[in-house]
Write a protein that holds these residues in place. Structure first.
Motif, short mmCIF file in Angstrom:
data_model
loop_
_atom_site.label_atom_id
_atom_site.label_comp_id
_atom_site.label_asym_id
_atom_site.label_seq_id
_atom_site.Cartn_x
_atom_site.Cartn_y
_atom_site.Cartn_z
N PRO A 1 -9.76 1.45 7.70
CA PRO A 1 -9.14 1.14 8.99
C PRO A 1 -10.23 0.70 9.97
CG PRO A 1 -8.39 3.26 8.17
CD PRO A 1 -9.52 2.83 7.28
N THR B 1 -1.55 -1.64 11.23
CA THR B 1 -2.97 -1.31 11.33
C THR B 1 -3.81 -2.43 10.76
OG1 THR B 1 -2.46 1.04 11.05
CG2 THR B 1 -4.73 0.39 10.66
N GLN C 1 2.76 4.78 0.32
CA GLN C 1 2.81 5.72 1.43
C GLN C 1 1.76 6.81 1.26
OE1 GLN C 1 6.62 7.48 2.20
NE2 GLN C 1 5.85 8.82 3.80
N ILE D 1 -3.20 6.06 8.19
CA ILE D 1 -2.63 4.81 8.67
C ILE D 1 -1.16 5.02 9.01
CG2 ILE D 1 -2.01 2.45 8.04
CD1 ILE D 1 -4.45 2.43 6.20
N THR D 2 -0.80 4.67 10.25
CA THR D 2 0.60 4.71 10.66
C THR D 2 0.93 3.39 11.32
OG1 THR D 2 0.02 5.69 12.78
CG2 THR D 2 0.61 7.21 11.01
N ARG E 1 -1.50 5.40 2.47
CA ARG E 1 -1.52 5.26 3.93
C ARG E 1 -1.69 6.61 4.60
NH1 ARG E 1 3.08 2.16 2.66
NH2 ARG E 1 4.38 3.60 3.84
N GLU E 2 -0.99 7.61 4.11
CA GLU E 2 -1.10 8.95 4.70
C GLU E 2 -2.52 9.51 4.52
OE1 GLU E 2 2.05 11.14 2.83
OE2 GLU E 2 3.58 10.33 4.19
N LEU F 1 0.86 -1.17 0.00
CA LEU F 1 0.00 0.00 0.00
C LEU F 1 0.90 1.23 0.00
CD1 LEU F 1 -3.06 0.36 0.04
CD2 LEU F 1 -2.93 0.54 2.51
#
Length: 87
Positions: free
Chosen positions: A46, A31, A19, A27-28, A22-23, A17
């Motif tokens: 999420p 998860t 970056q 998402i960090t 995710r940002e 996925l």
């Protein structure tokens, strides 16, 4: 923010996925995600966001404080009424 990007699916079914995705999803780190398949489309959410939405829906529609036993009693009554109607 909506955007489109592509990812490569490996032969073993894994994908990375990006970056930027995710940002955008907040998402960090590690998860858990809910995967929803709708025909040829896949939606990733999420799990914390899904739980929050469900809790908000419950609060919006809950009309009284009820414990588990009361809830189960109501379901039993509903079930017996349904069975009586079909008999």
């Amino acid at each position: 923010m909506a955007f489109v990007t592509d990812v490569k699916l490996a032969a073993n079914g894994r994908m990375l996925l990006p970056q930027s995705v995710r940002e955008a999803m907040g998402i960090t780190g590690e998860t858990r995600l809910i995967v929803t398949v709708d025909g040829p489309e896949v939606r990733l959410s999420p799990i914390t966001g899904v739980v929050s939405k469900l809790q908000a829906l419950y609060r919006e529609h809950a009309t009284q404080d009820a414990d588990t036993d009361a809830f189960l009693d109501e379901r039993r009554i509903d079930s017996s009424e349904t069975q009586d109607a079909t008999a």
